[in-house]
Structure formats: structure tokens, C-alpha cells
Design a protein around this motif. Sequence first.
Motif, short mmCIF file in Angstrom:
data_model
loop_
_atom_site.label_atom_id
_atom_site.label_comp_id
_atom_site.label_asym_id
_atom_site.label_seq_id
_atom_site.Cartn_x
_atom_site.Cartn_y
_atom_site.Cartn_z
N ASN A 107 0.82 -1.22 0.00
CA ASN A 107 0.00 0.00 0.00
C ASN A 107 0.85 1.27 0.00
O ASN A 107 0.44 2.30 0.53
CB ASN A 107 -0.95 -0.01 1.21
N GLN A 108 2.00 1.20 -0.63
CA GLN A 108 2.88 2.36 -0.68
C GLN A 108 2.26 3.44 -1.59
O GLN A 108 1.39 3.17 -2.42
CB GLN A 108 4.25 1.96 -1.19
N PRO A 109 2.71 4.69 -1.46
CA PRO A 109 2.12 5.79 -2.22
C PRO A 109 2.11 5.58 -3.73
O PRO A 109 1.16 5.96 -4.40
CB PRO A 109 3.00 6.99 -1.82
N ALA A 110 3.16 4.99 -4.28
CA ALA A 110 3.20 4.78 -5.73
C ALA A 110 2.07 3.87 -6.18
O ALA A 110 1.45 4.09 -7.23
CB ALA A 110 4.55 4.20 -6.13
N PHE A 111 1.78 2.82 -5.40
CA PHE A 111 0.69 1.91 -5.75
C PHE A 111 -0.65 2.59 -5.55
O PHE A 111 -1.59 2.38 -6.33
CB PHE A 111 0.78 0.64 -4.91
N ASN A 112 -0.75 3.39 -4.50
CA ASN A 112 -2.00 4.11 -4.25
C ASN A 112 -2.31 5.07 -5.38
O ASN A 112 -3.48 5.33 -5.68
CB ASN A 112 -1.94 4.86 -2.92
N ARG A 113 -1.27 5.63 -6.00
CA ARG A 113 -1.47 6.55 -7.11
C ARG A 113 -2.21 5.87 -8.26
O ARG A 113 -2.95 6.52 -9.01
CB ARG A 113 -0.12 7.07 -7.60
N MET A 114 -2.03 4.57 -8.38
CA MET A 114 -2.70 3.80 -9.44
C MET A 114 -4.00 3.16 -8.96
O MET A 114 -4.60 2.39 -9.69
CB MET A 114 -1.77 2.69 -9.94
N ASN A 115 -4.42 3.46 -7.72
CA ASN A 115 -5.62 2.86 -7.13
C ASN A 115 -5.50 1.34 -7.04
O ASN A 115 -6.45 0.60 -7.31
CB ASN A 115 -6.87 3.24 -7.93
N ALA A 116 -4.32 0.88 -6.62
CA ALA A 116 -4.06 -0.56 -6.60
C ALA A 116 -4.94 -1.30 -5.59
O ALA A 116 -5.47 -2.37 -5.89
CB ALA A 116 -2.59 -0.81 -6.30
N ALA A 117 -5.09 -0.74 -4.38
CA ALA A 117 -5.87 -1.45 -3.35
C ALA A 117 -7.32 -1.62 -3.79
O ALA A 117 -7.91 -2.70 -3.64
CB ALA A 117 -5.80 -0.68 -2.03
N SER A 118 -7.91 -0.57 -4.35
CA SER A 118 -9.30 -0.67 -4.81
C SER A 118 -9.42 -1.65 -5.97
O SER A 118 -10.41 -2.37 -6.09
CB SER A 118 -9.80 0.71 -5.24
N ALA A 119 -8.39 -1.68 -6.83
CA ALA A 119 -8.41 -2.61 -7.96
C ALA A 119 -8.35 -4.06 -7.48
O ALA A 119 -9.01 -4.94 -8.05
CB ALA A 119 -7.24 -2.32 -8.89
N ARG A 120 -7.59 -4.31 -6.40
CA ARG A 120 -7.48 -5.69 -5.90
C ARG A 120 -8.80 -6.21 -5.35
O ARG A 120 -8.99 -7.43 -5.25
CB ARG A 120 -6.40 -5.76 -4.81
N ALA A 121 -9.72 -5.31 -5.00
CA ALA A 121 -11.03 -5.75 -4.55
C ALA A 121 -11.84 -6.32 -5.71
O ALA A 121 -12.81 -7.06 -5.49
CB ALA A 121 -11.78 -4.58 -3.91
N LYS A 122 -11.45 -5.99 -6.94
CA LYS A 122 -12.17 -6.46 -8.12
C LYS A 122 -11.43 -7.55 -8.87
O LYS A 122 -12.04 -8.39 -9.54
CB LYS A 122 -12.42 -5.29 -9.08
N ALA A 123 -10.11 -7.56 -8.77
CA ALA A 123 -9.32 -8.55 -9.49
C ALA A 123 -7.96 -8.69 -8.81
O ALA A 123 -7.39 -7.69 -8.34
CB ALA A 123 -9.13 -8.15 -10.95
N THR A 124 -7.45 -9.90 -8.78
CA THR A 124 -6.14 -10.15 -8.15
C THR A 124 -5.17 -10.85 -9.09
O THR A 124 -4.05 -11.16 -8.70
CB THR A 124 -6.32 -11.00 -6.89
N GLY A 125 -5.62 -11.11 -10.32
CA GLY A 125 -4.75 -11.80 -11.27
C GLY A 125 -4.82 -13.30 -11.20
O GLY A 125 -4.00 -13.98 -11.83
N ARG A 126 -5.79 -13.84 -10.49
CA ARG A 126 -5.89 -15.30 -10.34
C ARG A 126 -6.00 -15.98 -11.70
O ARG A 126 -6.76 -15.55 -12.57
CB ARG A 126 -7.09 -15.66 -9.47
N GLY A 127 -5.21 -17.04 -11.87
CA GLY A 127 -5.25 -17.82 -13.10
C GLY A 127 -4.32 -17.31 -14.19
O GLY A 127 -4.28 -17.89 -15.28
#
Length: 845
Positions: A107-127
Motif C-alpha cells: 500500500n505504498q504511495p506509488a501503488f495508491n497513485r494507481m488505485n491498486a488497493a481498490s483494484a485488488r477488490a475487483k481482481a487479483t490476477g488469479r489464473g
Amino acid sequence: MSAKRLFLILLVLMLVAFSIDASAAITVIVETSRNADINSIAASLGGTVLDSMPGDSKYLLSLPSMPSTLPSGVTSMTLDTPVALPRFRGSALSATGSGGPLPWYANQPAFNRMNAASARAKATGRGVIIADINSQVDVSHPALQGHLTTGHDFVGNSDPKTRTGATLQQSSASFLDQSSASFLDQSSASFLDQSSASFLDQSSASFLDQSSASFLDQSSASFLESGSAGHGHGTMVAGILAAVAPDALIMPLRAFDDSGAGDAFQVAKAIRYAVRNGAQVINLSLGFTSDAAEVAAVIDFAVANNVVVIAAAGNSNSSEPQYPAAFPSVIGVGSTDLQDVKASFSNYGQSVFVSAPGVNIFTAYPGGYAVGSGTSFSSAMAAAEVALIRSLATTGIYNTVAATAVNIDSINPAYAGQLGYGRIDLLAAVSASGQTTSVTRQPPASRNFGRHIVRFEAGTVKPDRAAAAARAGASVRFNYDVVESMAIEAPASALRGLMNNPHVMEILPDRGVFSTGFAPAGGTPTSSQVTPSGVTAVGAPVTGSDGSGVGVAIMDTGIDLANSDLAVASQTYSAFGGSCNDDNGHGTAVAGLVSALNNTIGIVGVAPNSKPYCVKVLDSTGTGADSSIIAGLNWIYTNWNLVTPNIKVVNMSLGRAGTVNDNSSYRTAVQQLYNLGIVVVNAVGNDPAVGVPSRVPATYPEVFAIGSTTALKGTTSCKLQSAIVASTASWYTTDGKFDPTTKIGITISAPGEDSETATSTCGVSSVGMLTLKKGGGTMRASGTSISAPLVAGVVARLIQKGNTGVENIRSIIRSGAQLVGTAPYDTRYVGYTFDGQREGVAKAP
């Protein structure tokens, strides 16, 4: 008829000169015909077989020399291209992070800039499997536990080796060897300057939970520089992939040895392995300065198998294309900071499809953690984004990445159109995945791969060209008079049809062109007329030497047609249709320095009585393409003597990376004006890392390439340095010694800024020159875009005096310059290399 040349990938291949010791062995990639015996072929050449490409008839051979003819059974033979993982700077952190779905830095600032945490609630790359072709990975690192799948070691021919607890020093540690590619010269780039970067600022890095991640205080942080070049890079990239796409599996493919050395064959072999072993995404945090044919071919194989390839754009702060990022089928990634500003080291232009954070990134490192900067890490973020999208949809991935990126051109006006579609947004991307997503804006000029320029044989008339395009299924955008060429938009099938046309000589990509951007500052109405410092430096206008009776075409973003300080000709042209009015500001600033009226307002130009003709070839972002530039040249060619006064000078404060022979249509159009005696003045560019031969049209012998200097003495706040004097080479200017035989190089320099300030940290900052502002008033700006119009004004005054002939005028300018043999003085900027010639500063008659 000359052999056809079809360049459908991006650009004409850059010529690479190889100096080979006759006694030293060379390494070549050989492709054989079916059933050919590679061992017999190698023996006949006095060489040995080093490696082979599984599932393909390609081999790596060591030979004593390159044969003059191909032996029987060999269909192609090319030199293998070396690549290395050298210098890389960052700081080691001491942390006690534990394994789990997410590493502590997720959850570092660079990842937050891309809305990474919110994106992981919708997709995590499984498969999804992400293959990362890199150096060896610390497979026992806690941040990578549960995130790795079986990989391969192409160096040791075994599974990736664990390298835990090794020294946290990297003497040559980034991802590309400077000797061959100049991706990052840390000695001058200093992108992680500990004294000023404060990357472990607690106020901004509060995402770190001190109870679980006790990282070191800045004063004791171990600096990563020296040691094994191959150490750490693979682990750092894998750490980012694991944090952004936690349920995707990472396939580590080691293609670089412990010294950081690798080559095109190994990279290509790893890509083919990844495709054949189920990877849906391939990350390439590496690059080549030349188009490695073997890598290009295997990337085509990957894309044909629905595998998405992502690559780092490079860390040279240059528009020079880097491969494979610059290939049209690759998502090339540049770097930005937390404010979406282009990272100081990041490349731009053709190599960038999108941008992503790449400054001060926290990630895993062998035996611990580290923070570092580079497009290697931006590439990893984009690869993770693709994995998130791929877990939700199998098609439309490129379009989703492009359509959901945040346009950052307004934040980076000097790089508008050159940072791809913008900074990636993970949440927007996964929210749009699976839907019919369209890109609502035109692709950046640097990535518009559907457009081409077709050159026909001499004598092919315009109706015949148009008919050929129609038969092939291509739409014609421009059909030129100045050269037997046309600009088209066409699918691949249409290109194949045109290639089979016996009258077609070449088909080239329509490459992006950009204003040689400056950084505007300020802008206020003036109560009385001001003479800009550059105008004073080259010579203020006087009666009889003011450009009277000379037409000057301003090929740019247009001109502010309502500006009361400019008397723009009524005859105008726009390559985009509609008005020639300036919707950017660059063209107005340029026109002002040539032709601003000698009245009581604004500024006075070098040639205030010359007549400016508006030729709009760049759009509102300051971008265009070869096709729009040729269209502007075409208008001048057909109208120069139909207007009064005749057009005798052309100013082009624009350009792109390229070489003298990379587009014959463009070069021919310039030559046609040259043959008419029209002087074309070009701003050489604002990249001190390259020379004139790498800039188009500056490298054309027919143009006057203009470099930049200071106009005035600056100020200093540096206790170790005196003030920077007038006529010093600007810190940003591209340079290149003028060759009197080839006519390639800087014709003359002229002021492109008021002065340069030596800052309190002994750095250099520019003080812009006063010029006209779109909408009225004045502003300050700096760059070779400012230098060129000063020289265009000087040329207009020379023509007014009765001088004719392009080469005659060039000779007069060079021999009549100020401080010949003395100026430009050396700049203090460490990235600048003096070209060995002090051509002087332009002087008006």
C-alpha cells in the motif's frame, strides 16, 4: 527498379557499426532451411554451435569472422546483440516482513497513485502467469512465497537459483549496459540523490507499519551501488508483480548471468519458452538501442499466441527509441513520480505506450528490501495491470490499458503526446475489463501505428496513387505534390496489397513529430514594448535591416491570428483542416521572435517587417507526424511564389528522433524547398544526450540546425561556482559539430534563454526569454525552439539585403557570427558533451 523496402514495425532500423578484431570470435544467430545440418554448417565456417532455439531452426554460433556469402542451408545470419544488467541505485532497507498474500509495502504511495488497493477488490490476477525475463530471483524471499511458479535458468540450464543474504551492493546494477544502450548513466542522472530525495520521509511514507517493518533510518541506510550486476534486479521486479497482482503466478526466467550479461538470443529463447509454457503476460524490464531482429520475431510469435508483452522504455531521458518497448505490439512503459510528472530519467516518445510510477519504489530485495527508481519498475506495474485485466477478459487488453489511462499531458506540457496514453489506473482498468472499451482520444502521435507514408516511383501521378490506395483498401490522408508519395491509414491487409504494387518503392510508418518544447513561465500584458534579450544579442532591427519584403513560414502549432503584435498573412494552412489559429501557444511564441511588430506593445522581433505565414502542422498538444510536416512543406512548395511577399524562409521549431535516410519522402520535400532557394531553419532539440545525426530534420544537410546559448550573464547562489556568462551553451541543447562536406551539424547557435542560474545546490536552472503569449501579453520560455526563430529572423534580414542561395546564406551566417572560435562556452551541466566546435552566435546584418 530499386528493391522494395517495407518497414511495418516502427521505423527504419538504426545502423549499428561493429568494430571487430579479426582475431576475435564473433557470435551470430543463424537460421537454417529444413533438414540442414547445423553442425556441418558450423564446421564449414570454422565455428562451433553454442545454443539452439527449441521448436525453431535457429542457432547461436561462434565464428572466427562473418562470411561474405551465406553457406548452403543457411537462410539468414545476423550478429547477436549483447545486453547487460548494470548500474542501478537505490537504498537497502532492513525489514522483518513476513510472507502472505500481500507484502508489507503493497500500500505504498506509488501503488495508491494507481488505485491498486481498490483494484485488488475487483481482481487479483488469479489464473494468470506472468513470465519475467530477468536476472536470478531470491525464490526464498518471504515477499515472494506463494507467488512463484516453475521457471527456468537459461544461464545455468537449471531452475532459478536461490541467492539469499548476498551483499546488498551493486556496482553495475541497472538493467541495461551503458556501453551499448545508455539506459541510465547514474553518475550524471543521480535520480536518487540521497541528499535531496528524502525518499524515506516519514510524513509521506506513513504506510509503513513500524511495528512490523522496522526499516533503517536514512542516515544508516545501505546504498546500493557496486557488487554483482546481476544481483537484485529480478527480485525487485518480482516483488512489485507480487504486490500488485497477488494471485497471479510469476514465472522467473533467468536470461542474465551473475555479471549481468545476456544477449538477444537468450532473451528470445526465454520469450519462446514463456509462450510454450503457458504464460499469458511477459515482462521485459530490459532494452536494446537497436532493433534486435531475433527478439522482434519471437515477440511476434508471442502476440500471435495471445500473449501480451510489456517492456521498459528506458532511463536515458531521451526520445531515442528503445526496443522492444518501441515495437507496435509491445506495451512500452515510461516512469512518472507521485505527482504524475515524467521522471527525470524516463525516456519518452515512441517507446512509451503508457506511463506508471517509477520513482522511489519499495520492493523486495535479496535478503531484505530496497527502494529504487527506474522504468524497470514501471514496466512491472504495467505487467501486473495486464495480469489483473487478463484475469477478467481474454481480449481487448491493449485497448483497456490505453482507454483507462489518465492523460497527464497537461502536467507535462514539454512532453505532451510523448508519454503514451497517460499514467495507468488499475481500478479504472479492471472496472472496464470485459466491457466494450474504446479509446476516446486519438492515439499519441508517437504510437499511431495505423498510419503510413507510401513512396511511389518517379512519375506516378496523384490520381494513380489514389487509385492504388483504393484498390488496396487504404484511405488517403494526404496526396502530395512535393514528392510522389501519399499518407494513408490502412489495416495490415491493405499494406500487403500496396507492397505488391510494382510502382510502390517503400512503405514507412508515419512517425510522431513534436515541438522542441519549452517550459513557459509567467505571462503578463506589457505596458510598453520590450526588446527580448535574444533579439538584442543577435542584433535589434533597424531601418533597411528589418526583414521587409520577406515571407517567413512558421511551421508549428499555428499562430494567434488575433494577436495585435503580429501581422499574419491572410493565406494560411492547417494540416488538420479548419483554422490555423494557435490552440497551444508554441507557434505564437516562435512567431513573435521572428516577426513581432515594432510598435508600442508586446515585444519586437528580429525581423518585424517580415510577413509571417501560418502553417499549422502540430496540434493542440504540440504533436504531429511526418505526414503533417510533409503536408506543410507541400503547401509551401505549391504556394511560395503565389503569395506576396514570397516565402523565402521556413522556421521549424520541431523534430523527432531519427536518421538522415529514415524517410525519403520527408527528406525529398525539404530538398525541394532547398532547390527553390528557400532556407529551412530548424531547432535541433533539447536533449544533450544525443547529437544532430540523431534528430530529424536537423540532420538533413539542407536545413540550418540551430543550437542554444544563454543571452545574458546569470546569477549564482552556489558558493563553489561563479555566475554563468552570456553565450554559454544551454544546459539542454543538442549539439553536433558541423561538417562542411556533408553539411550535417550545428550551422549556428543563438540564444534560447535569457540566462542560467547556478542554484544553491550548484545545479543549473533556466531563466526563459520574453516572447509573445497566445491570447495577448508576454511570457518567458526557453529551448532551441526559441533559438531557431531568432536565426530565421536573421536569415530574413540577409535576404532583404539581396543575399540569395541557401549555401551562400549559410556561409555568410557562419563567417559573420559573433565570437567564432570562442563561443558557445562550455556548459556546467554534467550531461553535456562539447562537440569540439565553437561556431559562434548568430549576428544580424
